[in-house]
Enzyme design. Structure first.
Site, short mmCIF file in Angstrom:
data_model
loop_
_atom_site.label_atom_id
_atom_site.label_comp_id
_atom_site.label_asym_id
_atom_site.label_seq_id
_atom_site.Cartn_x
_atom_site.Cartn_y
_atom_site.Cartn_z
N VAL A 293 4.05 -0.71 4.08
CA VAL A 293 2.76 -1.24 4.52
C VAL A 293 2.16 -2.11 3.42
CG1 VAL A 293 0.46 -0.66 5.41
CG2 VAL A 293 2.40 0.80 5.98
N ASP B 255 2.84 13.23 15.51
CA ASP B 255 3.01 13.36 14.05
C ASP B 255 1.63 13.51 13.43
OD1 ASP B 255 4.25 13.52 11.60
OD2 ASP B 255 4.54 11.37 11.36
N LYS C 91 2.35 -3.56 8.74
CA LYS C 91 3.35 -2.47 8.74
C LYS C 91 4.70 -3.07 9.09
CE LYS C 91 4.17 2.21 10.47
NZ LYS C 91 3.56 3.38 11.13
N SER D 178 8.80 2.82 6.97
CA SER D 178 8.03 1.58 6.97
C SER D 178 7.48 1.26 5.59
CB SER D 178 6.87 1.69 7.96
OG SER D 178 5.90 2.57 7.46
N ILE E 240 0.84 -1.21 0.00
CA ILE E 240 0.00 0.00 0.00
C ILE E 240 0.87 1.24 0.00
CG2 ILE E 240 -1.83 1.25 1.18
CD1 ILE E 240 -2.33 -1.25 2.86
N SER E 241 1.96 1.16 0.74
CA SER E 241 2.76 2.37 0.92
C SER E 241 4.21 2.02 1.23
CB SER E 241 2.15 3.20 2.05
OG SER E 241 3.13 3.88 2.78
N THR E 242 5.12 2.75 0.65
CA THR E 242 6.52 2.63 1.06
C THR E 242 6.97 3.99 1.55
OG1 THR E 242 6.90 2.74 -1.30
CG2 THR E 242 7.61 0.75 -0.21
N GLY E 243 7.17 4.05 2.82
CA GLY E 243 7.61 5.31 3.42
C GLY E 243 9.09 5.23 3.74
P1 ADP Z 1 4.71 5.87 7.82
O1 ADP Z 1 5.53 5.96 9.04
O2 ADP Z 1 5.40 5.25 6.67
O3 ADP Z 1 4.02 7.19 7.49
P2 ADP Z 1 1.99 4.93 8.30
O4 ADP Z 1 1.57 4.15 9.50
O5 ADP Z 1 1.54 6.33 8.22
O6 ADP Z 1 3.57 4.81 8.20
O7 ADP Z 1 1.52 4.14 7.02
C1 ADP Z 1 1.80 4.60 5.73
C2 ADP Z 1 0.55 4.57 4.87
O8 ADP Z 1 0.04 3.25 4.80
C3 ADP Z 1 -0.55 5.42 5.43
O9 ADP Z 1 -0.46 6.72 4.97
C4 ADP Z 1 -1.79 4.73 4.90
O10 ADP Z 1 -2.07 5.17 3.59
C5 ADP Z 1 -1.38 3.29 4.85
N1 ADP Z 1 -1.82 2.56 6.05
C6 ADP Z 1 -1.15 2.38 7.19
N2 ADP Z 1 -1.85 1.66 8.07
C7 ADP Z 1 -3.03 1.39 7.47
C8 ADP Z 1 -4.20 0.67 7.86
N3 ADP Z 1 -4.30 0.09 9.07
N4 ADP Z 1 -5.20 0.59 6.98
C9 ADP Z 1 -5.11 1.17 5.78
N5 ADP Z 1 -4.05 1.84 5.35
C10 ADP Z 1 -3.01 1.96 6.17
MN MN Z 2 2.44 8.20 8.15
#
Ligand code: ADP
Ligand code: MN
Length: 517
Positions: free
Chosen positions: A268, A406, A290, A266, A260-263
């Site tokens: 996800v 944050d 995550k 982390s 879903i996401s690469t930050g």
């Molecule tokens: P980071 O530290 O990388 O910002 P996040 O916890 O904010 O980590 O997660 C990054 C992204 O992943 C979020 O912006 C969101 O879009 C998605 N995400 C994280 N947790 C969830 C979840 N429980 N359900 C749906 N999307 C999630």
């Molecule tokens: Mn985040």
């Protein structure tokens, strides 16, 4: 005084690279310049020659193993092979168990007395925990230079009486002892069964081996690090892949569908939930996984969140970076649980494994709920979102004793007509040395977002800060306001210095602070 002892005790030169990179691991230590008698030199050399002859004949394969993976291993991804093997093994174990179950059923039939093959199973429902036993290489590696426990030779350096005296430099005793000391080399260093063969290693040979073991250990550590860094950048490292695979294989997750996401800190993933090993726990139909990145550099600047968090204070100093990353995951889990208990909309924790946190997925059919920054809300919804956010911030502060730290439109999701809070690994208690500053920053983000979003009722950051914290800071400009915040934090710190503990909360209206007795 026998000068061989000097050779054994002399600190090995860690930088003596070229001599030890020669083909034979114990090479030709001709760089050592130790002044000793001719007889000693002779006996050492003789011993070494005999030793080499003997060993070349006895363990040619040991030599090959000791050299092989280290010298040619630069481009062989052995850890992936290992992972592949482990995955195949798990696959095999699962099939084996399914077969056992079928046989069990066949034998038992309708009989009232049944037999169980439970003990013969390979995969147990809770077996996924077994990975907890794996200890990081950092924890297990031996220091080959660590002082050995005295075993055979007493402190005074000799045994026996009169003519039969045996000094610690006695060649046979010393040789055997050297052989035994090879056990102290790093575990991956193959030493063979020297004790079983009554192998007697001369000091010089032993020192050469010790040197080799040490430099190879550092070398493999460097390779290990390199690999971790390169793969963590793209997706996840092999260890994490194995961890995820185990979750699927154990049945807890049905499938992991994608990322879903690469930050920065982390990655996800989305997954469909599977079946729980225990009755009382229900796995949500859709999960978010995550994975806290094991790339260490990103985490360096976050130290201050956790280092000053007294909940983790005692543990912080004793940890290596890998453990600190696990602590982030742990922190997120604890914080989410507090929020869940207070009824704040947030992901529900499913399980935590090392640096991997599984939680419920906010969204539907693999599509994650949009962040507040990405969604266009009607003015009505925007207003609703604002009041809800204000409420959640208060609950977070008062009921969970937390500051998000944050909070912004990036970490708030819009789902089911309400705001959900996510990303709380960095959240701290208000009495954290910078807790109030973090809260003020959160308030600034929230106030700006909703004011820009057209919510006329949205409080400015200072009023919002007071509304959330219950503090009554009267400064009417940002600079003074922040100065007062810092003064409060300092007061708390002074209190810690003087009383050895923190204030449990900050006072709300000029009353003396409330202490946690
Ligand atoms: P980071 O530290 O990388 O910002 P996040 O916890 O904010 O980590 O997660 C990054 C992204 O992943 C979020 O912006 C969101 O879009 C998605 N995400 C994280 N947790 C969830 C979840 N429980 N359900 C749906 N999307 C999630
Ligand atoms: Mn985040």
């Amino acid at each position: 005084m026998d000068s061989v002892g000097v050779a054994a005790a002399a600190p090995p030169d860690a930088g003596a690279g070229p001599a030890w990179q020669s083909k034979c691991p114990w090479g030709t230590p001709n760089t050592t310049s130790i002044s000793c008698s001719l007889a000693d030199v002779m006996s050492e050399q003789l011993a070494k020659e005999l030793q080499l002859e003997e060993e070349n004949a006895a363990f040619p394969e040991v030599v090959a193993v000791a050299e092989g993976p280290f010298i040619t291993g630069e481009n062989i991804d052995t850890s992936s092979d290992l992972m592949l093997a482990q995955m195949l093994q798990m696959e095999f174990d699962r099939e084996y168990d399914a077969q056992l179950r079928r046989e069990e059923k066949k034998i038992n039939g309708d009989s009232k007395v049944s037999i169980s093959f439970e003990n013969y199973r390979k995969v147990h429902p809770y077996d996924s925990d077994s990975s907890e036993d794996e200890v990081d290489w950092q924890d297990t590696r031996h220091d080959p230079y660590r002082a050995d426990k005295p075993t055979t030779t007493p402190r005074r350096g000799f045994i026996g009486k009169g003519k039969d005296i045996t000094t610690k430099h006695d060649e046979v005793v010393c040789g055997r002892k050297n052989t035994a000391r090879m056990e102290n080399f790093a575990p991956e260093f193959q030493v063979g069964d020297g004790i079983g063969m009554d192998l007697k290693l001369s000091n010089q040979v032993f020192n050469a081996l010790k040197q080799h073991a040490y430099s190879e250990e550092r070398r493999s550590a460097r390779l290990h690090e390199k690999k971790e860094h390169s793969t963590a950048e793209k997706a996840v490292d092999p260890k994490t892949r194995l961890l995820l695979y185990k979750m699927v294989n154990g049945g807890m997750l049905e499938t992991i569908t994608g990322c879903i996401s690469t930050g920065k800190e982390s990655v996800v993933f989305h997954a469909y939930g599977g079946k729980s090993a225990t009755e009382d726990k229900v796995i949500p139909p859709e999960c978010a996984i995550k994975v806290f990145k094991t790339t260490l550099n990103e985490f360096k600047n976050r130290d201050k969140y956790i280092k000053d968090d007294y909940r983790f204070k005692d543990r912080f100093s004793k940890l290596n970076p890998r453990k600190i990353i696990r602590m982030w995951a742990e922190k997120e889990m604890h914080n989410l649980t507090r929020m869940q208990n207070a009824g704040i909309p947030c992901p529900q924790v499913v399980i935590l494994k090392k640096h991997v946190l599984v939680m419920s997925f906010i969204g539907k059919d693999q599509i994650p709920a949009p962040k507040l920054k990405d969604v266009t809300l009607s003015s009505e919804d925007m207003k609703k979102a604002y009041y809800q956010t204000l409420n959640m911030m208060q609950q977070l502060y008062k009921e969970c004793n937390l500051v998000h730290a944050d909070l912004s439109e990036y970490n708030m999701l819009w789902h089911d007509g309400k705001v959900w809070l996510i990303d709380v690994s960095q959240s701290v208690e208000p009495t954290h040395p910078h807790g109030l500053e973090f809260l003020f920053r959160d308030c600034r983000n929230v106030a700006q977002f909703f004011q820009k979003g057209g919510v006329a009722e949205a409080l400015n950051e200072r009023k919002l800060f007071n509304a959330v914290s219950g503090l009554n800071i009267t400064a009417d400009n940002e600079v003074d306001f922040q100065a007062e915040i810092e003064a409060l934090e300092k007061m708390n710190e002074d209190h810690v210095q003087n009383h050895g503990k923190k204030l449990s909360t900050f006072s709300s209206d000029g009353d003396p602070p409330i202490y946690d007795e």
